[in-house]
Design a protein around this motif. Structure first.
Motif, PDB file in Angstrom:
ATOM      1  N   ARG A 135       0.463  -0.919  -0.025  1.00 36.45           N
ATOM      2  CA  ARG A 135       0.210  -0.343  -0.561  1.00 36.45           C
ATOM      3  C   ARG A 135       0.834   1.387  -0.078  1.00 36.45           C
ATOM      4  O   ARG A 135       0.247   2.513   0.406  1.00 36.45           O
ATOM      5  N   CYS A 136       2.116   0.990  -0.621  1.00 33.77           N
ATOM      6  CA  CYS A 136       3.361   2.202  -0.081  1.00 33.77           C
ATOM      7  C   CYS A 136       2.440   3.042  -1.575  1.00 33.77           C
ATOM      8  O   CYS A 136       1.846   2.998  -2.275  1.00 33.77           O
ATOM      9  N   SER A 137       2.710   4.239  -0.995  1.00 30.77           N
ATOM     10  CA  SER A 137       2.673   5.688  -2.012  1.00 30.77           C
ATOM     11  C   SER A 137       3.046   5.798  -3.422  1.00 30.77           C
ATOM     12  O   SER A 137       2.359   6.135  -3.864  1.00 30.77           O
ATOM     13  N   TYR A 138       4.371   4.870  -3.267  1.00 31.65           N
ATOM     14  CA  TYR A 138       5.034   4.907  -4.769  1.00 31.65           C
ATOM     15  C   TYR A 138       3.994   3.613  -5.996  1.00 31.65           C
ATOM     16  O   TYR A 138       4.959   2.108  -5.507  1.00 31.65           O
ATOM     17  N   GLY A 139       3.613   3.670  -6.928  1.00 35.16           N
ATOM     18  CA  GLY A 139       2.695   2.441  -7.627  1.00 35.16           C
ATOM     19  C   GLY A 139       3.867   1.631  -7.451  1.00 35.16           C
ATOM     20  O   GLY A 139       3.874   0.240  -7.718  1.00 35.16           O
ATOM     21  N   PRO A 140       4.987   1.102  -8.887  1.00 35.25           N
ATOM     22  CA  PRO A 140       5.890   1.077  -9.405  1.00 35.25           C
ATOM     23  C   PRO A 140       6.590  -0.094  -7.753  1.00 35.25           C
ATOM     24  O   PRO A 140       6.535  -1.435  -7.878  1.00 35.25           O
ATOM     25  N   TYR A 141       6.990  -0.002  -6.810  1.00 33.06           N
ATOM     26  CA  TYR A 141       7.320  -0.076  -5.631  1.00 33.06           C
ATOM     27  C   TYR A 141       5.201  -1.007  -5.154  1.00 33.06           C
ATOM     28  O   TYR A 141       6.074  -2.052  -4.613  1.00 33.06           O
ATOM     29  N   ALA A 142       4.661  -0.566  -4.956  1.00 32.80           N
ATOM     30  CA  ALA A 142       3.079  -1.568  -4.213  1.00 32.80           C
ATOM     31  C   ALA A 142       2.931  -2.334  -5.425  1.00 32.80           C
ATOM     32  O   ALA A 142       3.297  -3.154  -4.823  1.00 32.80           O
ATOM     33  N   ARG A 143       3.313  -2.320  -6.148  1.00 33.66           N
ATOM     34  CA  ARG A 143       2.912  -3.448  -7.310  1.00 33.66           C
ATOM     35  C   ARG A 143       3.873  -4.386  -7.223  1.00 33.66           C
ATOM     36  O   ARG A 143       3.420  -5.525  -7.127  1.00 33.66           O
ATOM     37  N   ALA A 144       4.998  -4.177  -7.118  1.00 26.09           N
ATOM     38  CA  ALA A 144       6.297  -4.927  -7.400  1.00 26.09           C
ATOM     39  C   ALA A 144       6.022  -6.187  -5.993  1.00 26.09           C
ATOM     40  O   ALA A 144       6.831  -6.798  -5.769  1.00 26.09           O
ATOM     41  N   MET A 145       5.278  -5.101  -4.671  1.00 22.81           N
ATOM     42  CA  MET A 145       5.856  -5.876  -3.776  1.00 22.81           C
ATOM     43  C   MET A 145       3.705  -7.290  -3.148  1.00 22.81           C
ATOM     44  O   MET A 145       4.164  -8.080  -2.547  1.00 22.81           O
ATOM     45  N   VAL A 146       3.258  -6.598  -4.252  1.00 18.42           N
ATOM     46  CA  VAL A 146       2.324  -7.212  -4.620  1.00 18.42           C
ATOM     47  C   VAL A 146       2.542  -8.499  -4.392  1.00 18.42           C
ATOM     48  O   VAL A 146       2.215  -9.812  -4.201  1.00 18.42           O
ATOM     49  N   ARG A 147       4.011  -9.246  -6.048  1.00 16.93           N
ATOM     50  CA  ARG A 147       3.507 -10.058  -6.264  1.00 16.93           C
ATOM     51  C   ARG A 147       4.827 -11.533  -5.064  1.00 16.93           C
ATOM     52  O   ARG A 147       4.604 -12.132  -4.930  1.00 16.93           O
ATOM     53  N   ILE A 148       6.084 -10.340  -4.320  1.00 15.96           N
ATOM     54  CA  ILE A 148       6.887 -10.572  -3.518  1.00 15.96           C
ATOM     55  C   ILE A 148       5.928 -10.981  -3.006  1.00 15.96           C
ATOM     56  O   ILE A 148       6.680 -11.937  -1.983  1.00 15.96           O
ATOM     57  N   CYS A 149       5.332 -10.704  -2.178  1.00 14.09           N
ATOM     58  CA  CYS A 149       4.360 -10.768  -0.670  1.00 14.09           C
ATOM     59  C   CYS A 149       3.657 -12.409  -0.598  1.00 14.09           C
ATOM     60  O   CYS A 149       3.986 -13.456  -0.353  1.00 14.09           O
ATOM     61  N   LYS A 150       3.231 -13.058  -2.421  1.00 13.27           N
ATOM     62  CA  LYS A 150       2.757 -13.962  -2.169  1.00 13.27           C
ATOM     63  C   LYS A 150       3.461 -15.282  -2.590  1.00 13.27           C
ATOM     64  O   LYS A 150       3.397 -15.933  -2.133  1.00 13.27           O
ATOM     65  N   GLU A 151       5.296 -14.729  -2.996  1.00  9.37           N
ATOM     66  CA  GLU A 151       5.848 -15.892  -2.845  1.00  9.37           C
ATOM     67  C   GLU A 151       6.862 -15.885  -1.851  1.00  9.37           C
ATOM     68  O   GLU A 151       7.238 -17.012  -2.254  1.00  9.37           O
ATOM     69  N   GLU A 152       6.693 -14.569  -0.867  1.00  8.47           N
ATOM     70  CA  GLU A 152       7.395 -15.035   0.014  1.00  8.47           C
ATOM     71  C   GLU A 152       6.641 -15.735   1.454  1.00  8.47           C
ATOM     72  O   GLU A 152       7.160 -16.380   2.019  1.00  8.47           O
ATOM     73  N   SER A 153       5.009 -15.693   1.203  1.00 14.86           N
ATOM     74  CA  SER A 153       3.823 -16.952   2.129  1.00 14.86           C
ATOM     75  C   SER A 153       4.809 -18.666   1.738  1.00 14.86           C
ATOM     76  O   SER A 153       4.527 -18.739   2.371  1.00 14.86           O
ATOM     77  N   PHE A 154       5.260 -18.921   0.580  1.00 18.91           N
ATOM     78  CA  PHE A 154       5.781 -19.750   0.462  1.00 18.91           C
ATOM     79  C   PHE A 154       6.898 -19.881   1.426  1.00 18.91           C
ATOM     80  O   PHE A 154       7.382 -20.983   1.555  1.00 18.91           O
ATOM     81  N   HIS A 155       7.985 -18.900   0.548  1.00 18.22           N
ATOM     82  CA  HIS A 155       9.201 -19.335   1.531  1.00 18.22           C
ATOM     83  C   HIS A 155       9.077 -19.643   3.024  1.00 18.22           C
ATOM     84  O   HIS A 155       9.635 -21.012   3.779  1.00 18.22           O
ATOM     85  N   GLN A 156       8.372 -18.703   3.326  1.00 15.28           N
ATOM     86  CA  GLN A 156       7.775 -18.628   4.668  1.00 15.28           C
ATOM     87  C   GLN A 156       7.488 -20.316   5.463  1.00 15.28           C
ATOM     88  O   GLN A 156       7.688 -21.142   6.176  1.00 15.28           O
ATOM     89  N   ARG A 157       6.340 -20.931   4.549  1.00 11.49           N
ATOM     90  CA  ARG A 157       5.494 -21.921   4.813  1.00 11.49           C
ATOM     91  C   ARG A 157       7.010 -23.225   4.768  1.00 11.49           C
ATOM     92  O   ARG A 157       6.639 -23.636   6.036  1.00 11.49           O
ATOM     93  N   GLN A 158       7.448 -23.308   3.545  1.00  3.88           N
ATOM     94  CA  GLN A 158       8.484 -24.055   3.669  1.00  3.88           C
ATOM     95  C   GLN A 158       9.805 -23.724   4.370  1.00  3.88           C
ATOM     96  O   GLN A 158       9.645 -25.504   4.667  1.00  3.88           O
ATOM     97  N   GLY A 159       9.757 -23.263   5.521  1.00 10.44           N
ATOM     98  CA  GLY A 159      11.032 -23.233   6.429  1.00 10.44           C
ATOM     99  C   GLY A 159      10.055 -23.608   7.635  1.00 10.44           C
ATOM    100  O   GLY A 159      10.783 -24.343   8.425  1.00 10.44           O
ATOM    101  N   TYR A 160       8.349 -22.934   8.118  1.00 10.18           N
ATOM    102  CA  TYR A 160       8.297 -23.478   8.642  1.00 10.18           C
ATOM    103  C   TYR A 160       8.009 -25.310   8.895  1.00 10.18           C
ATOM    104  O   TYR A 160       8.160 -25.769  10.330  1.00 10.18           O
TER     105      TYR A 160
END
Ligand code: 3HC
Length: 302
Positions: A135-160
């Motif tokens: 929800r960052c005010s700068y569009g390109p950063y916020a949009r990059a984070m949407v996809r990155i966060c989806k992949e991070e949840s796989f990263h966290q789950r595999q570690g757990y």
């Protein structure tokens, strides 16, 4: 006359071609570049275990995760470039110490259990810190984070899941998992940055809605999330002061060693020199690829 701050206060997105204060642009370049550098350097601790994974399944998972981190770095360098800075400049700033990467990647990974602790704790902290950035005010950063966060949840789950397997395995496996959690817990809390009282950028970053929550608020959110997860793992978090505070509705936790944090940021962490040396040699060894890509682009442009 509508000011830039009026747009921010109205939750408008700022896009690359919009007028923006120079200080807004430079702090975004600083944060996005350092985020990208963290992703690239962050490949090293786990990359060193790809050839030593205990099974083909674990090797494939770890390979996918490290490749994801490389992709996150590329998205983020791409987002930074929309602010008018070249990727080469950012990498030069990383290599000569003018820009940082996250402190967390300056710790060693002596056992396989570290792969689980990194996934659960480091990627877990990254998710807590990065979801608000969608929800960052700068569009390109916020949009990059949407996809990155989806992949991070796989990263966290595999570690757990990796840690859960070890913690419910042989006594040796459980103690290896506990040792890794003991070593990664406090450095993971430091990932969120210095205490709010010592944060140089928070006030302005929050006014510009780059940072949506303070360092301490996100750190507390992370602690509250991890305590029940550790109980399910059957592992203990290395903090004798950790206890539920019903009055606050949060877990109280012990004092972070900010001296250690400052030493790591000053380049004096356990692995700072190795990480930068490895980064620079990888960059040098990859020079031929960049030259070939430039030659190909030049020939295609004729
Ligand atoms: N490591 C290194 N430097 C840190 C740091 C950390 N954990 N925390 C803070 N700092 C630095 C800041 O960069 C700043 O120094 P600078 O002025 O030279 O840049 C100084 O300490 C003061 O800190 P502030 O709180 O004032 O700085 P910020 O407002 O930038 O907040 C932050 C720090 C919370 C890390 C913020 O920059 C941020 O949210 N960045 C985006 C997320 C990010 O970069 N995460 C890094 C990990 S990436 C990752 O985990 C990948 C995953 O796949 C594992």
């Amino acid at each position: 006359m509508v000011t830039f701050q009026d747009l921010i206060d109205a939750d408008e997105r700022v896009e690359p071609r919009d007028d923006m204060p120079e200080a807004y642009r430079t702090t975004l370049i600083r944060q996005i570049a350092q985020h990208a550098h963290s992703e690239i350097i962050g490949m090293q601790p786990e990359g060193s275990w790809i050839t030593r994974a205990p099974s083909l399944k674990r090797k494939a998972i770890l390979l996918a995760k490290v490749q994801d981190e490389a992709g996150h770095g590329l998205y983020l360098y791409g987002a930074a470039e929309t602010l008018g800075v070249a990727r080469e400049e950012l990498l030069d700033a990383l290599h000569d110490g003018r820009q940082r990467y996250s402190s967390i990647f300056n710790y060693p990974t002596p056992t396989w259990a570290d792969m689980g602790a990194i996934g659960w704790l480091v990627d877990g902290a990254a998710i807590v810190n990065q979801v608000p950035l969608c929800r960052c005010s700068y569009g390109p950063y916020a949009r990059a984070m949407v996809r990155i966060c989806k992949e991070e949840s796989f990263h966290q789950r595999q570690g757990y899941e990796l840690l859960h397997t070890l913690a419910h395995g042989t006594p040796e496996q459980k103690s290896m998992a506990q040792d890794a959690v003991d070593r990664w817990w406090w450095p993971s809390l430091m990932m969120f940055g210095p205490p709010d009282t010592e944060s140089t950028h928070s006030a302005q970053s929050m006014a510009w809605k780059i940072k949506r929550h303070s360092n301490d608020d996100l750190r507390q959110r992370f602690v509250d999330m991890c305590v029940p997860q550790a109980e399910i793992l059957g592992l203990t978090l290395p903090d004798p002061d950790l206890r539920w505070n019903a009055g606050r509705g949060h877990y109280d936790f012990g004092e972070i060693d900010w001296g250690e944090f400052k030493r790591v940021l000053a380049g004096d962490g356990p692995m700072n020199r190795e990480r930068m040396a490895h980064r620079k040699s990888a960059h040098d060894e990859g020079a031929w690829v960049r030259e070939a890509a430039r030659a190909y682009a030049a020939r295609s442009a004729r």
